[in-house]
Scaffold this active site. Structure first.
Site, PDB file in Angstrom:
ATOM      1  N   HIS A  12      23.647  72.898  26.551  1.00  0.00           N
ATOM      2  CA  HIS A  12      22.449  72.824  27.385  1.00  0.00           C
ATOM      3  C   HIS A  12      22.796  72.340  28.925  1.00  0.00           C
ATOM      4  CE1 HIS A  12      20.458  71.319  23.550  1.00  0.00           C
ATOM      5  NE2 HIS A  12      20.352  72.501  23.564  1.00  0.00           N
TER       6      HIS A  12
ATOM      7  N   ASP B 194      17.963  75.068  19.125  1.00  0.00           N
ATOM      8  CA  ASP B 194      18.612  74.285  20.657  1.00  0.00           C
ATOM      9  C   ASP B 194      18.651  75.245  21.644  1.00  0.00           C
ATOM     10  OD1 ASP B 194      20.794  75.799  19.607  1.00  0.00           O
ATOM     11  OD2 ASP B 194      22.108  74.359  19.687  1.00  0.00           O
TER      12      ASP B 194
END
Length: 261
Positions: A90, A145
């Protein structure tokens, strides 16, 4: 400068290429690769000489998603292990999405799970004809994700995103193009040439304008109409006052090609 073990970082002139480089493991994301991906993204974002960044994979896979075996074998346990990998991934995605330099993703093969999530973050995305796309998360009892739940509904709408995430439907490259997930499909042998064609366009264009487009589009989903229009007015005024903006206006009036800095 750090030598990467699981990421290949190359720079030629004003273009950097970041490649996932665990071909024997289908470019699956373990902690080392996710961490190096974030470091490579940061290197590219901080390099003011770059005019374009290409993201691709080495071998037959773009990225098969998270390395499930590495998650299972993490000394911290599966939960903490997958959280570490997701956090580093991320970080990389946030840097690449927010950097001023345009990002081109060249999908060379299968993009599954986090690989699929990462494949669609590009400002422009080109895929080889052999590429395939699947979410795959619920097949192993996990959840999406890699920014998938942020970018995909904005790209293709909620209903199609639900179908991909709940059913793990596999899309070929032409179907991904039809769904609006990517911009272009080319023969496998022409993939990097197509990516470089876009990269050269960015390298020869007005970098500040491209950065402004990225910034405006990233802020649009959270702004009301009037707030977004105010941001547009402010941004275009700043561009008109820039050297490239003035050159572009002058070139248009003088009926010649602009020469951007």
């Amino acid at each position: 400068m750090k030598e990467f073990q699981t990421i290949e970082y190359k720079q030629q002139d004003r273009i950097a290429t970041i490649a996932f480089n665990r071909p024997d493991a289908a470019n699956g994301l373990n902690l080392e690769m996710a961490t190096e991906f974030a470091l490579a993204a940061q290197r590219a974002a901080e390099d003011a000489s770059l005019k374009a960044v290409i993201l691709t994979g080495n071998g037959r896979f773009f990225c098969a998603g998270g390395d499930v075996k590495a998650m299972q074998e993490s000394p911290l346990g599966p939960s903490a292990g997958v959280k570490q990998i997701a956090d580093e991934l991320h970080k990389a995605i946030s840097i690449l999405s927010r950097m001023a330099t345009p990002l081109i993703v060249a999908v060379n093969g299968t993009a599954a799970g986090a690989g699929f999530s990462t494949a669609v973050i590009g400002d422009l995305v080109v895929a080889a004809e052999s590429a395939k796309f699947t979410m795959a998360y619920t097949n192993v009892g996990l959840s999406p994700d890699g920014s998938a739940s942020y970018f995909m509904p904005r790209l293709i709408g909620l209903r199609k995103t639900q179908e991909l995430m709940f059913t793990n439907k596999v899309l070929n490259a032409q179907e991904a193009l039809h769904w609006g997930l990517i911009n272009r499909v080319v023969p496998d042998a022409h993939l990097m040439a197509a990516a470089l064609e876009w990269a050269e366009m960015f390298a020869n264009g007005a970098s500040g304008s491209f950065a402004a487009v990225k910034s405006l589009l990233l802020q649009s989903p959270t702004n009301e109409l009037e707030a977004q229009m105010a941001l547009e007015a402010q941004t275009i005024a700043e561009r008109a006052d820039s050297a490239d903006g003035q050159e572009g206006i002058d070139a248009f009036v003088e009926k010649r090609r602009p020469t951007f800095s």
